[in-house]
Design a protein around this motif. Structure first.
Motif, PDB file in Angstrom:
ATOM      1  N   THR A 139      -9.802  -3.298 -10.588  1.00 41.46           N
ATOM      2  CA  THR A 139      -9.876  -4.683 -11.065  1.00 41.46           C
ATOM      3  C   THR A 139     -10.626  -4.770 -12.387  1.00 41.46           C
ATOM      4  O   THR A 139     -10.283  -5.578 -13.257  1.00 41.46           O
ATOM      5  CB  THR A 139     -10.565  -5.557 -10.004  1.00 41.46           C
ATOM      6  OG1 THR A 139      -9.858  -5.438  -8.759  1.00 41.46           O
ATOM      7  CG2 THR A 139     -10.595  -7.012 -10.418  1.00 41.46           C
ATOM      8  N   ALA A 185      -5.290  -9.315  -6.399  1.00 43.01           N
ATOM      9  CA  ALA A 185      -5.290  -9.708  -4.985  1.00 43.01           C
ATOM     10  C   ALA A 185      -4.323  -8.852  -4.179  1.00 43.01           C
ATOM     11  O   ALA A 185      -4.651  -8.393  -3.069  1.00 43.01           O
ATOM     12  CB  ALA A 185      -4.937 -11.187  -4.859  1.00 43.01           C
ATOM     13  N   LEU A 186      -3.130  -8.608  -4.721  1.00 42.88           N
ATOM     14  CA  LEU A 186      -2.167  -7.768  -4.007  1.00 42.88           C
ATOM     15  C   LEU A 186      -2.656  -6.336  -3.882  1.00 42.88           C
ATOM     16  O   LEU A 186      -2.490  -5.687  -2.840  1.00 42.88           O
ATOM     17  CB  LEU A 186      -0.816  -7.797  -4.739  1.00 42.88           C
ATOM     18  CG  LEU A 186      -0.071  -9.135  -4.713  1.00 42.88           C
ATOM     19  CD1 LEU A 186       1.194  -9.053  -5.560  1.00 42.88           C
ATOM     20  CD2 LEU A 186       0.274  -9.539  -3.284  1.00 42.88           C
ATOM     21  N   ARG A 187      -3.288  -5.842  -4.937  1.00 40.60           N
ATOM     22  CA  ARG A 187      -3.824  -4.478  -4.873  1.00 40.60           C
ATOM     23  C   ARG A 187      -4.954  -4.387  -3.845  1.00 40.60           C
ATOM     24  O   ARG A 187      -5.036  -3.425  -3.077  1.00 40.60           O
ATOM     25  CB  ARG A 187      -4.331  -4.054  -6.249  1.00 40.60           C
ATOM     26  CG  ARG A 187      -4.923  -2.657  -6.272  1.00 40.60           C
ATOM     27  CD  ARG A 187      -5.334  -2.259  -7.684  1.00 40.60           C
ATOM     28  NE  ARG A 187      -5.888  -0.922  -7.706  1.00 40.60           N
ATOM     29  CZ  ARG A 187      -7.171  -0.640  -7.512  1.00 40.60           C
ATOM     30  NH1 ARG A 187      -8.030  -1.630  -7.289  1.00 40.60           N
ATOM     31  NH2 ARG A 187      -7.601   0.607  -7.531  1.00 40.60           N
ATOM     32  N   GLY A 188      -5.832  -5.382  -3.818  1.00 37.29           N
ATOM     33  CA  GLY A 188      -6.900  -5.382  -2.829  1.00 37.29           C
ATOM     34  C   GLY A 188      -6.364  -5.448  -1.404  1.00 37.29           C
ATOM     35  O   GLY A 188      -6.885  -4.781  -0.510  1.00 37.29           O
ATOM     36  N   ARG A 189      -5.311  -6.248  -1.219  1.00 37.07           N
ATOM     37  CA  ARG A 189      -4.712  -6.332   0.118  1.00 37.07           C
ATOM     38  C   ARG A 189      -4.092  -4.997   0.518  1.00 37.07           C
ATOM     39  O   ARG A 189      -4.227  -4.552   1.667  1.00 37.07           O
ATOM     40  CB  ARG A 189      -3.656  -7.429   0.126  1.00 37.07           C
ATOM     41  CG  ARG A 189      -2.939  -7.623   1.460  1.00 37.07           C
ATOM     42  CD  ARG A 189      -2.011  -8.826   1.386  1.00 37.07           C
ATOM     43  NE  ARG A 189      -1.260  -9.000   2.620  1.00 37.07           N
ATOM     44  CZ  ARG A 189      -0.082  -8.468   2.862  1.00 37.07           C
ATOM     45  NH1 ARG A 189       0.494  -7.719   1.926  1.00 37.07           N
ATOM     46  NH2 ARG A 189       0.539  -8.673   4.008  1.00 37.07           N
ATOM     47  N   ARG A 190      -3.417  -4.340  -0.431  1.00 37.64           N
ATOM     48  CA  ARG A 190      -2.809  -3.047  -0.125  1.00 37.64           C
ATOM     49  C   ARG A 190      -3.871  -2.001   0.201  1.00 37.64           C
ATOM     50  O   ARG A 190      -3.723  -1.216   1.137  1.00 37.64           O
ATOM     51  CB  ARG A 190      -1.960  -2.587  -1.304  1.00 37.64           C
ATOM     52  CG  ARG A 190      -1.195  -1.296  -1.023  1.00 37.64           C
ATOM     53  CD  ARG A 190      -0.353  -0.856  -2.189  1.00 37.64           C
ATOM     54  NE  ARG A 190      -1.155  -0.437  -3.316  1.00 37.64           N
ATOM     55  CZ  ARG A 190      -1.229  -1.065  -4.474  1.00 37.64           C
ATOM     56  NH1 ARG A 190      -0.520  -2.165  -4.667  1.00 37.64           N
ATOM     57  NH2 ARG A 190      -1.986  -0.622  -5.457  1.00 37.64           N
ATOM     58  N   GLU A 191      -4.966  -2.006  -0.548  1.00 35.99           N
ATOM     59  CA  GLU A 191      -6.036  -1.054  -0.278  1.00 35.99           C
ATOM     60  C   GLU A 191      -6.700  -1.336   1.066  1.00 35.99           C
ATOM     61  O   GLU A 191      -7.066  -0.408   1.791  1.00 35.99           O
ATOM     62  CB  GLU A 191      -7.073  -1.100  -1.401  1.00 35.99           C
ATOM     63  CG  GLU A 191      -6.567  -0.529  -2.711  1.00 35.99           C
ATOM     64  CD  GLU A 191      -7.631  -0.581  -3.785  1.00 35.99           C
ATOM     65  OE1 GLU A 191      -8.657  -1.273  -3.567  1.00 35.99           O
ATOM     66  OE2 GLU A 191      -7.457   0.062  -4.826  1.00 35.99           O
ATOM     67  N   ALA A 192      -6.868  -2.614   1.395  1.00 43.50           N
ATOM     68  CA  ALA A 192      -7.469  -2.957   2.687  1.00 43.50           C
ATOM     69  C   ALA A 192      -6.587  -2.495   3.835  1.00 43.50           C
ATOM     70  O   ALA A 192      -7.083  -1.962   4.847  1.00 43.50           O
ATOM     71  CB  ALA A 192      -7.708  -4.464   2.766  1.00 43.50           C
ATOM     72  N   ARG A 193      -5.268  -2.671   3.690  1.00 38.37           N
ATOM     73  CA  ARG A 193      -4.361  -2.213   4.741  1.00 38.37           C
ATOM     74  C   ARG A 193      -4.383  -0.694   4.845  1.00 38.37           C
ATOM     75  O   ARG A 193      -4.375  -0.146   5.962  1.00 38.37           O
ATOM     76  CB  ARG A 193      -2.944  -2.691   4.452  1.00 38.37           C
ATOM     77  CG  ARG A 193      -2.763  -4.198   4.575  1.00 38.37           C
ATOM     78  CD  ARG A 193      -1.329  -4.610   4.321  1.00 38.37           C
ATOM     79  NE  ARG A 193      -0.420  -4.001   5.272  1.00 38.37           N
ATOM     80  CZ  ARG A 193       0.892  -4.154   5.254  1.00 38.37           C
ATOM     81  NH1 ARG A 193       1.450  -4.902   4.309  1.00 38.37           N
ATOM     82  NH2 ARG A 193       1.654  -3.588   6.158  1.00 38.37           N
ATOM     83  N   GLU A 195      -6.856   1.271   4.076  1.00 38.60           N
ATOM     84  CA  GLU A 195      -8.138   1.645   4.686  1.00 38.60           C
ATOM     85  C   GLU A 195      -8.129   1.370   6.181  1.00 38.60           C
ATOM     86  O   GLU A 195      -8.683   2.150   6.971  1.00 38.60           O
ATOM     87  CB  GLU A 195      -9.266   0.869   4.009  1.00 38.60           C
ATOM     88  CG  GLU A 195     -10.653   1.250   4.503  1.00 38.60           C
ATOM     89  CD  GLU A 195     -11.744   0.513   3.760  1.00 38.60           C
ATOM     90  OE1 GLU A 195     -12.914   0.637   4.151  1.00 38.60           O
ATOM     91  OE2 GLU A 195     -11.419  -0.211   2.788  1.00 38.60           O
TER      92      GLU A 195
END
Length: 443
Positions: A139, A185-193, A195
Motif C-alpha cells: 500500500t 482494499a482488494l489486495r488486503g482482502r486477498r492477503e487476509a484470505r 493468511e
C-alpha cells in the motif's frame, strides 16, 4: 533528525519503492483464468488508437508524436500485467509528453479548448495502471505513486498552465485516489484470505500431529499392562528358580538376583511413565471412554476371546453383524491380540457412526503368516449427517498395525460401503498357556 536528513531518507525510500523493474505478473484468476488479461489487452488497443485520434485531431499534435504517445499510454496497460511499477513510469511519461505537445498547440490555436493536462485516453490508461499497481504492491508504494501523480498534475495544471483548455486535473486526481483505495482494499482482502488459508492449513497439520500423539499415548497406556505382565513374570521366575535347583551355586544365585532386581527396577520405571501418561486424564487413564466414565486401570486388556461379546453388543444397537472365523484358531502375542481387538472395535464403531442400519461382515483369518482382519459394511440405509468426530479412528488403527510391523488399508467399496483390512504378523512369541491372562494386576 534534521530536515535535510529526513528528505534524503524519504528520497531513498522512494527510490527503493519506485525505481525497480522487477517482474510482478498478474496471476490467473481462479474462475476467469486468463480472461482479464485478454480484456486489458483489448483495452490497451482501444486506448492507443483513441489517444492517437484525440491528440492528432483535437490537440493538433503531429501524427508521429501522437502515435508515440498513444503507444506509450496503451503499452503501459499491457506492461502493467507483468511489471506494474515501470508501467506507471511509462504512463506518467506519456501523460507529460502529451500535455507538453498539446500545450504547444494551444499557444498557436487560441480559442480552441482541449481536455488538459490529462486526455480522456490518458486518464483511462493511468487508472488501469494504478489499479494493477495497487493490486500487487504494498500500500505504501501505491500511495507514493498516487502522491507523485497528484504532484505532476499540480505542476502541469496549477504551475505551468495553458491558454485555453478544459481542466481535467481534479477529475484525474479524484479518480486516481478512488482506484488506489479500491486496489489496496482488494489486495488486503486477498492477503487476509491467503493468511487465513495458511493458518487453517497449519491448524489442520497441528491437529493431525496432536491426534497422532494422543493415539500413540493411548496405545502406550494400553500396552503397559502387557509389558508389565512379562516383567512381573521374569521377576517371579528369577525369584523361584533357585528353589528348583539343588545346591545352586553362588554365581547362579547372584545372576538370578540381578535379573530380579533389574526386572523390578524396570517395573518401577514403567509405573512412573504410566503415571505421566495417566495424569493427562486421570478419570480415564486408558483413553477408553469419555471423561467421567471411570475406566478401571486394573481391568484386564481385551483379547480375541472377547470379540464375540463385542459383536453381540454391536448387534444390540441395531446393526446387523455377521462374523466368520477362517483357519485354525491359535494363540498370539498379547500385543497382537489387543491390537486386533481394538481394530475390530474401532471399525465397528465407525460403521455404527457413519453407516447406521447397514450390514457388517467381520472376518478373522488365522494363517501361518499372521492374523488377517476384515470389517466391511454396506451403504447406510438413509443419509447420515456429518460426524463431529476428531478423526482418531483410522489413525489409531494404522498406528496399531504399524507398531507390530503389519499394515492396514481402509477404503470405500464399489457399492458405496466401506471396508477395513488389516494384517498383523503372528511371528511374535505367544505367552506360555499356563501364564495368567494379559493385563492382570501386577505386584
Amino acid at each position: 533528525m534534521p530536515l535535510a536528513g529526513r528528505v534524503r531518507c524519504w528520497l531513498r525510500v522512494l527510490r527503493d519503492d519506485l525505481w525497480t523493474f522487477g517482474a510482478q505478473p498478474l496471476p490467473a484468476f481462479r474462475w476467469l483464468r486468463r480472461v482479464p488479461h485478454g480484456v486489458l489487452c483489448l483495452a490497451a488497443f482501444g486506448i492507443t488508437f483513441g489517444a492517437v485520434a484525440q491528440l492528432a485531431n483535437d490537440g493538433h499534435v503531429d501524427s508521429q508524436p501522437a502515435l508515440l504517445i498513444g503507444l506509450a499510454q496503451g503499452g503501459a496497460v499491457v506492461l502493467a500485467l507483468w511489471r506494474p511499477v515501470p508501467a506507471w513510469w511509462l504512463s506518467m511519461a506519456g501523460t507529460v509528453a502529451g500535455a507538453v505537445a498539446v500545450r504547444e498547440g494551444m499557444t498557436t490555436a487560441a480559442g480552441e479548448t482541449f481536455t488538459w493536462p490529462w486526455s480522456p485516453a490518458g486518464i483511462i490508461a493511468h487508472l488501469l495502471v494504478l489499479l494493477l499497481l495497487a493490486l500487487r504492491v504494498r500500500t505504501r508504494v501505491s500511495v507514493e505513486a498516487l502522491v507523485l501523480t497528484v504532484l505532476v498534475t499540480w505542476l502541469l495544471e496549477g504551475v505551468w498552465g495553458g491558454l485555453s483548455y478544459d481542466p481535467t486535473g481534479v477529475l484525474a486526481v479524484v479518480l486516481s485516489a478512488v482506484v488506489v483505495l479500491l486496489g489496496a482494499a482488494l489486495r488486503g482482502r486477498r492477503e487476509a484470505r491467503a493468511e487465513l488459508v495458511e493458518q487453517a492449513t497449519l491448524t489442520a497439520e497441528e491437529r493431525g500431529r496432536r491426534t497422532l500423539l494422543e493415539e500413540r499415548s493411548r496405545i502406550a497406556r494400553e500396552l503397559h499392562d502387557v509389558v508389565a505382565h512379562h516383567m512381573s513374570v521374569i521377576s517371579i521366575q528369577a525369584q523361584v528358580a533357585p528353589h528348583l535347583v539343588e545346591n545352586p551355586s553362588g554365581e547362579l544365585l547372584e545372576n538370578l538376583g540381578g535379573i530380579r532386581d533389574n526386572a523390578l527396577e524396570a517395573l518401577t520405571e514403567l509405573r512412573r511413565v504410566l503415571g505421566v501418561l495417566r495424569s493427562e486424564n486421570p478419570e480415564d487413564p486408558y483413553g477408553l471412554g469419555a471423561p467421567g466414565t471411570g475406566a478401571a486401570p486394573d481391568a484386564p486388556q481385551p483379547t480375541l476371546d472377547r470379540l464375540g461379546a463385542l459383536i453381540e453388543n454391536t448387534r444390540a444397537t441395531g446393526l446387523e453383524v455377521t462374523a466368520e472365523v477362517v483357519g485354525e484358531v491359535r494363540p498370539y502375542a498379547p500385543g497382537v491380540e489387543l491390537s486386533a481387538y481394538r481394530i475390530v472395535q474401532e471399525a465397528l464403531s465407525n460403521a455404527l457412526r457413519h453407516a447406521p442400519g447397514s450390514r457388517v461382515r467381520v472376518e478373522v483369518g488365522h494363517f501361518p503368516d499372521g492374523l488377517h482382519l476384515t470389517v466391511e459394511n454396506s451403504p447406510p440405509r438413509h443419509p447420515v449427517p456429518p460426524s463431529p468426530g476428531a478423526g482418531h479412528g483410522l489413525l489409531g488403527m494404522r498406528e496399531r498395525a504399524a507398531m507390530l510391523g503389519g499394515r492396514l488399508v481402509a477404503d470405500g467399496t464399489a457399492g458405496g460401503g466401506f471396508t477395513v483390512t488389516a494384517f498383523l504378523p503372528g511371528d511374535l512369541s505367544p505367552p506360555p498357556p499356563d501364564q495368567p491372562p494379559t493385563g492382570a494386576k501386577t505386584p
